[in-house]
Design an enzyme around this catalytic site. Structure first.
Site, PDB file in Angstrom:
ATOM      1  N   LYS A 195      38.555  39.874  59.295  1.00 12.57           N
ATOM      2  CA  LYS A 195      38.531  38.561  59.945  1.00 12.57           C
ATOM      3  C   LYS A 195      39.354  38.713  61.224  1.00 12.57           C
ATOM      4  O   LYS A 195      40.375  38.041  61.454  1.00 12.57           O
ATOM      5  CB  LYS A 195      39.123  37.513  58.979  1.00 12.57           C
ATOM      6  CG  LYS A 195      38.972  36.083  59.423  1.00 12.57           C
ATOM      7  CD  LYS A 195      37.555  35.547  59.329  1.00 12.57           C
ATOM      8  CE  LYS A 195      37.474  34.169  59.956  1.00 12.57           C
ATOM      9  NZ  LYS A 195      36.088  33.675  60.087  1.00 12.57           N
ATOM     10  N   TYR A 248      47.982  39.797  48.274  1.00 11.21           N
ATOM     11  CA  TYR A 248      48.326  39.907  46.854  1.00 11.21           C
ATOM     12  C   TYR A 248      49.794  40.276  46.668  1.00 11.21           C
ATOM     13  O   TYR A 248      50.400  39.911  45.663  1.00 11.21           O
ATOM     14  CB  TYR A 248      47.469  40.995  46.181  1.00 11.21           C
ATOM     15  CG  TYR A 248      46.141  40.544  45.652  1.00 11.21           C
ATOM     16  CD1 TYR A 248      45.182  40.010  46.500  1.00 11.21           C
ATOM     17  CD2 TYR A 248      45.828  40.666  44.300  1.00 11.21           C
ATOM     18  CE1 TYR A 248      43.954  39.604  46.013  1.00 11.21           C
ATOM     19  CE2 TYR A 248      44.600  40.270  43.808  1.00 11.21           C
ATOM     20  CZ  TYR A 248      43.659  39.736  44.662  1.00 11.21           C
ATOM     21  OH  TYR A 248      42.446  39.342  44.175  1.00 11.21           O
ATOM     22  N   ASP A 293      32.704  40.332  43.623  1.00 15.58           N
ATOM     23  CA  ASP A 293      32.101  39.420  42.647  1.00 15.58           C
ATOM     24  C   ASP A 293      30.756  38.919  43.176  1.00 15.58           C
ATOM     25  O   ASP A 293      29.771  38.832  42.443  1.00 15.58           O
ATOM     26  CB  ASP A 293      33.007  38.201  42.382  1.00 15.58           C
ATOM     27  CG  ASP A 293      33.939  38.407  41.193  1.00 15.58           C
ATOM     28  OD1 ASP A 293      34.351  39.563  40.963  1.00 15.58           O
ATOM     29  OD2 ASP A 293      34.254  37.426  40.493  1.00 15.58           O
ATOM     30  N   ASP A 325      38.088  41.560  46.736  1.00 14.86           N
ATOM     31  CA  ASP A 325      38.011  40.856  45.457  1.00 14.86           C
ATOM     32  C   ASP A 325      36.831  39.889  45.483  1.00 14.86           C
ATOM     33  O   ASP A 325      36.017  39.847  44.561  1.00 14.86           O
ATOM     34  CB  ASP A 325      39.326  40.089  45.228  1.00 14.86           C
ATOM     35  CG  ASP A 325      39.311  39.324  43.920  1.00 14.86           C
ATOM     36  OD1 ASP A 325      38.907  39.908  42.905  1.00 14.86           O
ATOM     37  OD2 ASP A 325      39.695  38.141  43.922  1.00 14.86           O
ATOM     38  N   ASP A 354      33.162  36.217  56.698  1.00 14.73           N
ATOM     39  CA  ASP A 354      32.252  35.097  56.405  1.00 14.73           C
ATOM     40  C   ASP A 354      30.800  35.518  56.629  1.00 14.73           C
ATOM     41  O   ASP A 354      29.920  35.255  55.815  1.00 14.73           O
ATOM     42  CB  ASP A 354      32.622  33.846  57.230  1.00 14.73           C
ATOM     43  CG  ASP A 354      32.910  34.134  58.695  1.00 14.73           C
ATOM     44  OD1 ASP A 354      32.936  35.313  59.086  1.00 14.73           O
ATOM     45  OD2 ASP A 354      33.091  33.167  59.465  1.00 14.73           O
TER      46      ASP A 354
HETATM   47  C1  IPM Z   1      39.814  42.020  39.932  1.00  7.84           C
HETATM   48  C2  IPM Z   1      40.449  40.805  39.305  1.00  7.84           C
HETATM   49  C3  IPM Z   1      41.948  40.841  39.572  1.00  7.84           C
HETATM   50  C4  IPM Z   1      42.142  40.805  41.069  1.00  7.84           C
HETATM   51  C5  IPM Z   1      42.754  39.725  38.865  1.00  7.84           C
HETATM   52  C6  IPM Z   1      42.526  39.726  37.377  1.00  7.84           C
HETATM   53  C7  IPM Z   1      44.213  39.800  39.175  1.00  7.84           C
HETATM   54  O1  IPM Z   1      39.852  39.641  39.790  1.00  7.84           O
HETATM   55  O2  IPM Z   1      40.180  43.145  39.549  1.00  7.84           O
HETATM   56  O3  IPM Z   1      38.959  41.849  40.802  1.00  7.84           O
HETATM   57  O4  IPM Z   1      42.169  39.708  41.661  1.00  7.84           O
HETATM   58  O5  IPM Z   1      42.297  41.861  41.661  1.00  7.84           O
HETATM   59 MG    MG Z   2      38.182  39.962  41.051  1.00  5.64          MG
END
Ligand code: IPM
Ligand code: MG
Length: 371
Positions: free
Chosen positions: A189, A142, A249, A245, A221
């Site tokens: 990884k 990042y 999700d 990240d 993975d």
């Molecule tokens: C998160 C979001 C952010 C990230 C984005 C909005 C930059 O997806 O907080 O997980 O990738 O960290």
């Molecule tokens: Mg995110």
């Protein structure tokens, strides 16, 4: 007690869900005799529109002077569809994390018993899941050097980590594991990436200081697969920025909705609390966004301020709303409640915990004066 809270609602549904969290904090203030003062500040696409900058200096100042920061969401489609945009809303969030040194992102993932049948995963797989993801937040790809060649044919993103960056979050993750089921899984990884090998080496060197914690390692993975095959095997997961990240999700599916996942981002001097979901632009202003992740982020904020019974009260009220189905359409598509009503219910349950069942009947008759 008095606390200063910086409010950064941001974009899309950010303001509407943050409003509900503030409503709930106000109920807590009333019942437990606290004073929260809120200072609004701009971040993201709204900040670009008003100032040209996704993170104005004034916002940083307000954050630095606060006891805690409550963040909404960030992002706008006009930037997503324009890869050549020089200024992007997300830069505001990334700069905020970096400038305030918020290196440790904690994302709890729990299978709420009331929602288990909402998940596309089977009950026997997810029931009882309780994971705490520790995502490194201010390093890695990042924040590496980014390049696009002049002819536009080649691009690169650098990924680097130092032992210091790895160590500080590793200690926090081990300490959390000690308070929980005493298991830590490093997700990396290391079969391919040099940075991952440094993570493994550093974590292994720190491990003897936490001899009561069982440590294991998974390639990302495989971890992505294990998370949905057998999520109960995990207690604390430690991982770098990009992997964290992605897997957070993925893990949100276990909870039944991404609209339920709260997070904290901690540094040596500052702490920020935010839902993990994005700005959900299609839902903006329609009153359909789930405010529970923002409300649960407010609970994490209170815990950070050592207000544990206050945080418990919010969590109990949220569980009640799930139990009674007073939730938005992502969870309750047949009989959805608006963002505002879910916020009202949670706040009301904090103020009148014993009246909830009566209110519930009223809600369904559409007659409640409270809701
Ligand atoms: C998160 C979001 C952010 C990230 C984005 C909005 C930059 O997806 O907080 O997980 O990738 O960290
Ligand atoms: Mg995110």
């Amino acid at each position: 007690m008095k606390y200063k809270i910086a409010l950064l609602p941001g974009d899309g549904i950010g303001p509407e869900v943050t409003d509900q969290a503030v409503k709930v904090l106000e109920a807590i203030a009333d019942v437990y005799n606290h004073t929260f003062t809120y200072t609004h500040a701009l971040v993201g696409a709204v900040a670009i529109d008003k100032t040209g900058d996704p993170l104005p200096e004034e916002t940083l100042q307000i954050c630095r002077e606060s006891d805690a920061i409550l963040f909404g969401a960030i992002g706008h489609p006009k930037y997503d569809n324009d890869p050549s945009a020089k200024v992007r809303p997300e830069q505001g969030l990334l700069k905020l994390r970096k400038s305030l040194g918020l290196f440790c992102n904690v994302r709890p993932v729990k299978a709420f018993e009331q929602l288990i049948d909402n998940s596309p995963l089977r009950r026997e797989i997810i029931s009882g899941t309780d994971i705490s993801i520790f995502r490194e937040l201010t390093g890695g790809i990042y924040f590496g050097s980014k390049e696009l060649s002049e002819d536009g044919q080649t691009a690169s993103d650098g990924c680097s980590y130092s032992v210091e960056e790895i160590s500080r979050i590793t200690h926090l993750a081990f300490k959390e594991a000690q308070k929980r089921r005493k298991k830590l899984t490093l997700v990396d990884k290391a079969n391919v990436l040099e940075t991952s090998r440094l993570w493994r080496k550093t974590v292994k060197e720190i491990a003897p200081q936490y001899a009561d914690v069982e440590l294991d390692f998974l390639f990302v993975d495989n971890a992505a697969m294990q998370l949905i095959l057998n999520p109960k095997q995990f207690d604390v997961i430690l991982t770098e920025n990009l992997f964290g990240d992605i897997i957070s999700d993925e893990a949100s599916v276990i909870g039944g909705s991404i609209g339920l996942l709260a997070s904290s981002s901690l540094g040596a001097e500052n702490a920020m609390f935010e839902p993990i979901h994005g700005s959900f632009p299609q839902a903006t202003g329609k009153h359909i966004a789930n405010p529970l992740a923002s409300i649960l982020s407010a609970a994490m904020l209170l815990r950070h301020l050592d207000l544990h019974k206050e945080a418990d009260a919010i969590e109990t009220a949220v569980e009640k709303s799930l139990e009674l189905g007073i939730t938005t359409g992502d969870i309750n598509p047949k009989n959805p409640f608006s963002t505002l009503k879910v916020g009202d219910f949670v706040a009301d349950h904090i103020t009148h915990p014993n009246d909830t069942n009566i209110n519930y009947k009223n809600v369904h008759m559409g007659q409640s004066t409270i809701i």
